[in-house]
Design a protein around this motif. Sequence first.
Motif, PDB file in Angstrom:
ATOM      1  N   ALA A 273      15.230  71.306  67.462  1.00 52.17           N
ATOM      2  CA  ALA A 273      14.107  70.894  66.614  1.00 52.17           C
ATOM      3  C   ALA A 273      14.450  69.659  65.796  1.00 52.17           C
ATOM      4  O   ALA A 273      13.572  68.838  65.495  1.00 52.17           O
ATOM      5  CB  ALA A 273      13.708  72.040  65.688  1.00 52.17           C
TER       6      ALA A 273
ATOM      7  N   LYS B  10      -0.537  78.955  65.377  1.00 51.71           N
ATOM      8  CA  LYS B  10       0.490  77.963  65.034  1.00 51.71           C
ATOM      9  C   LYS B  10       1.152  77.385  66.282  1.00 51.71           C
ATOM     10  O   LYS B  10       1.723  76.300  66.231  1.00 51.71           O
ATOM     11  CB  LYS B  10       1.556  78.599  64.132  1.00 51.71           C
ATOM     12  CG  LYS B  10       1.021  79.072  62.782  1.00 51.71           C
ATOM     13  CD  LYS B  10       2.123  79.703  61.947  1.00 51.71           C
ATOM     14  CE  LYS B  10       1.591  80.208  60.608  1.00 51.71           C
ATOM     15  NZ  LYS B  10       2.659  80.882  59.818  1.00 51.71           N
TER      16      LYS B  10
ATOM     17  N   VAL C  88      10.807  78.105  65.241  1.00 53.41           N
ATOM     18  CA  VAL C  88      11.117  76.760  64.774  1.00 53.41           C
ATOM     19  C   VAL C  88      10.677  75.715  65.787  1.00 53.41           C
ATOM     20  O   VAL C  88      10.368  74.565  65.425  1.00 53.41           O
ATOM     21  CB  VAL C  88      12.638  76.625  64.473  1.00 53.41           C
ATOM     22  CG1 VAL C  88      13.463  76.683  65.764  1.00 53.41           C
ATOM     23  CG2 VAL C  88      12.925  75.346  63.706  1.00 53.41           C
TER      24      VAL C  88
ATOM     25  N   GLU D  70       6.227  77.191  66.852  1.00 51.50           N
ATOM     26  CA  GLU D  70       5.272  77.075  65.752  1.00 51.50           C
ATOM     27  C   GLU D  70       5.616  75.904  64.833  1.00 51.50           C
ATOM     28  O   GLU D  70       4.981  75.729  63.791  1.00 51.50           O
ATOM     29  CB  GLU D  70       5.238  78.375  64.954  1.00 51.50           C
ATOM     30  CG  GLU D  70       4.803  79.572  65.786  1.00 51.50           C
ATOM     31  CD  GLU D  70       4.785  80.882  65.002  1.00 51.50           C
ATOM     32  OE1 GLU D  70       4.992  80.817  63.778  1.00 51.50           O
ATOM     33  OE2 GLU D  70       4.560  81.930  65.607  1.00 51.50           O
ATOM     34  N   GLY D  71       6.606  75.135  65.230  1.00 48.21           N
ATOM     35  CA  GLY D  71       7.054  74.032  64.388  1.00 48.21           C
ATOM     36  C   GLY D  71       7.208  72.743  65.163  1.00 48.21           C
ATOM     37  O   GLY D  71       6.237  72.061  65.483  1.00 48.21           O
ATOM     38  N   ALA D  72       8.432  72.396  65.520  1.00 45.76           N
ATOM     39  CA  ALA D  72       8.748  71.059  66.028  1.00 45.76           C
ATOM     40  C   ALA D  72       8.049  70.717  67.337  1.00 45.76           C
ATOM     41  O   ALA D  72       7.756  69.546  67.595  1.00 45.76           O
ATOM     42  CB  ALA D  72      10.262  70.922  66.193  1.00 45.76           C
TER      43      ALA D  72
ATOM     44  N   GLN E 240       1.251  65.412  62.686  1.00 43.03           N
ATOM     45  CA  GLN E 240       2.661  65.332  63.045  1.00 43.03           C
ATOM     46  C   GLN E 240       2.833  64.585  64.371  1.00 43.03           C
ATOM     47  O   GLN E 240       2.131  64.864  65.339  1.00 43.03           O
ATOM     48  CB  GLN E 240       3.263  66.735  63.181  1.00 43.03           C
ATOM     49  CG  GLN E 240       3.097  67.616  61.959  1.00 43.03           C
ATOM     50  CD  GLN E 240       3.791  67.057  60.745  1.00 43.03           C
ATOM     51  OE1 GLN E 240       4.938  66.606  60.812  1.00 43.03           O
ATOM     52  NE2 GLN E 240       3.103  67.061  59.611  1.00 43.03           N
TER      53      GLN E 240
END
Length: 485
Positions: free
Chosen positions: A50, A74, A133, A136-138, A145
Amino acid sequence: MTATRIGLPKAVLQAPETAGVTRGLEHIRAELEVPEAFPPEVLAAAERAAAAPRLPGLDRTDLELVTIDPPGSKDLDQALHIAARPDGGFTVSYAIADVAAFVTAGDPVDREAHRRGETFYGPDSRSPLHPPVLSEGAASLLPGQERPALLWTVQLDASGATTDAEVVRARVRSREQLTYEQAQDDIDHPGPDGTRPTLALLAQVGPLREQRERERGGVSLQIPEQEVVPAADGSFALTYRALLPVEGWNAQVSLLTGMAAAHLMIYARVGIVRTMPPATSASLRRLRAVARALGIRWPAELDYPELVRSLDPSRPADAAMLDACTVLFRGAGYAAFDGSVPEDPEHAALASDYSHVTAPLRRLVDRYAGEVCLALCAGTPVPEWVREALPGLPAEMARADQAAHRYERAVVDWVEACVLQHRVGETFTATVVEVDAEHHRGTVVVQQPAVEARVMGDALPLGHEIQVRLTEADPEQGRVTFEPA
């Protein structure tokens, strides 16, 4: 299995029963071996990935992409932009999360993804394919983003037919995350500035693609979905959820991309496609017998897809017919190939070749199919790590699909039994949607509470509303049984 409430009948399971259901869900996950916590080495590898994604050089952050998903999502795999062309056609830009920008073949995250196969969804939690991570993130196409993506560009003519398609790696930035309800409301009730341009064009492209589906002989079953819905107070609800028009249109863009991907791979004789066998003559004869029993007119000249589109799930007889039609939508699988295309690679329900490429955060196979298409469009060799994995993917995905289906069904069965366990002996209004005369039983759908369950009895009137008495609601077995009242 998170769901949207749209005012249809529901039954709510309140505390203190809720605590028991939570324990029950934990028991189901343990019994069915649903993957839960990620091993420490997988989490550590995901954190490193990530922090250092492999970003492509092509910058397409100029595209005003939006995502359309259920509320609270997400793990955003897809972002959409549509532009009108001067010739009356459309340019569809579809950004897909680039998992391979973070995950390397053989690394801990990759090995764990192969063990899981796909994301498992429950009403109180999800068991993701990749550590949050990343998923739902990177790697997720969250608004505002910059993200690496597989950017599909599909050209459509004025009738919605595909004239060209390609995919490249690019950096993108989604502008906005919308729910289905928000998107539908924007289309139905434009504000002072009008409907968002992409949504306005989606409302044109979606129906055009649905018309193309009709012309191909494809069909989609629009059956209200039975879902378990978590509430803010810790309770759970059972509800039937009908699809909004924008969901169907959004799905058509995903299908459009999957069909373009399949055509690329079949032409090049390397890749993996989603398949479904055609309906057999015997199953069609059975359906015609069901239609006669339900009093549904099915002229000889009316083909099966058109019959399905004529059915209204709000009518008991039509709902029973739609339930019977699901028998023709079984047997879906995957076919991998490298040098020799399968004899019949078509997906019968879509009446087209088709591949899964639009949900790599949630489904393992999509990453591999996407990599094949990238190589084909770039004119470069398909990576060896992809070619080596292709033969084993159909079996891996079949195992994951079956496990996810068992889990979802077990969850619904458990919550149904918990909702009804204190109502044994009560009478309900139900629609008979299936009859098994040989075993003296059938299936009924109760609208309130939203339950689908077994009914024991002879001479059950298929497609009719009847009064049924609840005779069993056993959370331990996840079983609910009725009998005609």
